[in-house]
Design an enzyme around this catalytic site. Structure first.
Site, PDB file in Angstrom:
ATOM      1  N   ASP A   1       0.763  -1.113   0.087  1.00 24.61           N
ATOM      2  CA  ASP A   1      -0.002   0.036   0.087  1.00 24.61           C
ATOM      3  C   ASP A   1       0.692   1.319  -0.108  1.00 24.61           C
ATOM      4  O   ASP A   1       1.480   1.599   1.071  1.00 24.61           O
ATOM      5  CB  ASP A   1      -0.824  -0.028   1.151  1.00 24.61           C
ATOM      6  CG  ASP A   1      -1.811   1.138   1.367  1.00 24.61           C
ATOM      7  OD1 ASP A   1      -2.863   1.260   0.411  1.00 24.61           O
ATOM      8  OD2 ASP A   1      -1.343   2.195   1.893  1.00 24.61           O
TER       9      ASP A   1
ATOM     10  N   LYS B   1      -2.336   5.932  -4.414  1.00 28.06           N
ATOM     11  CA  LYS B   1      -3.240   6.986  -4.259  1.00 28.06           C
ATOM     12  C   LYS B   1      -3.173   8.378  -4.811  1.00 28.06           C
ATOM     13  O   LYS B   1      -1.868   8.666  -4.826  1.00 28.06           O
ATOM     14  CB  LYS B   1      -3.362   7.133  -2.632  1.00 28.06           C
ATOM     15  CG  LYS B   1      -3.631   5.789  -1.810  1.00 28.06           C
ATOM     16  CD  LYS B   1      -3.712   6.160  -0.388  1.00 28.06           C
ATOM     17  CE  LYS B   1      -3.509   4.885   0.620  1.00 28.06           C
ATOM     18  NZ  LYS B   1      -1.849   4.590   0.542  1.00 28.06           N
TER      19      LYS B   1
ATOM     20  N   HIS C   1      -7.077   9.938  -2.147  1.00 30.87           N
ATOM     21  CA  HIS C   1      -6.574   9.776  -0.700  1.00 30.87           C
ATOM     22  C   HIS C   1      -7.388  10.418   0.228  1.00 30.87           C
ATOM     23  O   HIS C   1      -7.257   9.964   1.432  1.00 30.87           O
ATOM     24  CB  HIS C   1      -4.984  10.349  -0.913  1.00 30.87           C
ATOM     25  CG  HIS C   1      -4.060   9.994   0.177  1.00 30.87           C
ATOM     26  ND1 HIS C   1      -2.800   9.826   0.121  1.00 30.87           N
ATOM     27  CD2 HIS C   1      -4.463   9.354   1.394  1.00 30.87           C
ATOM     28  CE1 HIS C   1      -2.015   9.418   1.119  1.00 30.87           C
ATOM     29  NE2 HIS C   1      -3.145   9.166   2.004  1.00 30.87           N
TER      30      HIS C   1
ATOM     31  N   TYR D   1       3.390   9.833  -0.568  1.00 31.10           N
ATOM     32  CA  TYR D   1       4.555   9.126   0.177  1.00 31.10           C
ATOM     33  C   TYR D   1       5.843   9.368  -0.475  1.00 31.10           C
ATOM     34  O   TYR D   1       6.983   9.180   0.132  1.00 31.10           O
ATOM     35  CB  TYR D   1       4.299   7.636   0.495  1.00 31.10           C
ATOM     36  CG  TYR D   1       3.167   7.352   1.185  1.00 31.10           C
ATOM     37  CD1 TYR D   1       2.249   8.363   1.866  1.00 31.10           C
ATOM     38  CD2 TYR D   1       2.525   5.804   1.173  1.00 31.10           C
ATOM     39  CE1 TYR D   1       1.025   7.954   2.432  1.00 31.10           C
ATOM     40  CE2 TYR D   1       1.403   5.640   1.502  1.00 31.10           C
ATOM     41  CZ  TYR D   1       0.524   6.594   2.379  1.00 31.10           C
ATOM     42  OH  TYR D   1      -0.559   6.216   3.005  1.00 31.10           O
TER      43      TYR D   1
END
Length: 294
Positions: A50, A80, A115, A55
């Site tokens: 994930d 996302k 997200h 990120y």
């Protein structure tokens, strides 16, 4: 009755694809450690990574598939598209997914989530329409949302019906397959979970071990002692037996292995029910309360 699960178990999504029941998250995993960390998880049996555009490690995380030797077809890779920073729109969603494909070197993404609901109605719905088209283009296999409140989910459901009318019938508005939220005994989100279950939408649970903030809670500790497990393992087992898909993360090999060792014991139904609380105590952010328009 407790759910009989293994690390290889999957949940069948509305899209028709299978989602592994235990996910490996990479939030705050340093880019330089992401490949080896995820490869270690894959070697231990995880099959679900994930990640997210925000990120900034989705490329190194995806590189773990080749590094581990696990076939691409066996790994479920999520990213996302963010609703904060650069305003997300129909066009920007296309750009972000194309960037994710370039970054990861993958031919397709198993799951792309919006997200958060930040950004307003027009941006949320534009992002969804782009994801629908990206599924049709075979760049993405399944789509969903993250951190939506019930009011955002209702808005999306109505929009899917509108798209179906405009684009030619059932399925043409997109298939909502997965939702992701912070869920644990101190943040049950029963309204959201019930909404999803009524529509067969898989619920992924991040922060399932509450960042360790509840270690020492008597009920958790008692069950850990009873089963010879850690408190983290008890909370992960609770999540699995609630029918959730917990997402765990660590860069420490021993912890990665520990978090996967949750399929050799079962809580009783009474124990699962007994851990639930009426608290509403997020340990992370909470975009679910964002108004429809802001």
């Amino acid at each position: 009755m407790a759910i009989k699960l293994t690390i290889s178990s999957t949940v069948k999504l509305n899209s028709g694809h299978g989602l592994p029941v235990l996910g490996f998250g990479v939030y705050q995993t340093p880019k330089e450690k992401a490949t080896e960390t995820c490869a270690e998880a894959l070697r231990l049996g995880y099959r679900h990574i994930d990640s997210a555009s925000a990120y900034r490690n989705q490329g190194p995380s995806a590189a773990s598939i080749a590094a581990s030797g696990v076939p691409r077809s066996e790994v479920f890779f999520t990213t996302k598209v963010p609703m904060s920073g650069k305003p997300l729109s129909y066009d920007n969603t296309y750009s972000l997914v194309d960037a994710a494909l370039r970054d990861t070197g993958l031919d397709y993404l198993d799951l792309v989530l919006i997200h958060s609901p930040y950004g307003g109605r027009e941006n949320r719905l534009g992002a969804w329409k782009a994801l629908v088209e990206l599924v049709e283009a075979a760049k993405v296999r399944s789509i969903g949302v993250s951190n939506y409140g019930v009011h955002h989910l209702d808005e999306l459901e109505a929009y899917i019906k509108t798209l179906e009318r405009e684009r030619g019938g059932p399925g043409k508005g997109g298939v909502l397959s997965v939702g992701q939220w912070e869920v644990h005994p101190w943040l049950m989100r029963s309204d959201i979970v019930d909404w999803c279950r009524a529509r067969n939408v898989a619920v992924e649970a991040y922060c399932p071990i509450v960042r360790g903030e509840r270690w020492g809670e008597p009920r958790i500790k008692a069950l850990a002692d009873k089963y010879g497990k850690t408190e983290a393992q008890v909370l992960l087992r609770w999540s699995l037996q609630r029918g959730l898909v917990p997402l765990v993360k660590s860069v420490t090999p021993s912890r990665i292995a520990e978090n996967a060792a949750v399929f050799d014991f079962e809580l009783t139904d009474d124990e699962v029910q007994g851990l639930a609380t009426q608290e509403y105590s997020p340990c992370a952010w909470d975009p679910t309360v964002e108004p429809l328009e802001k």
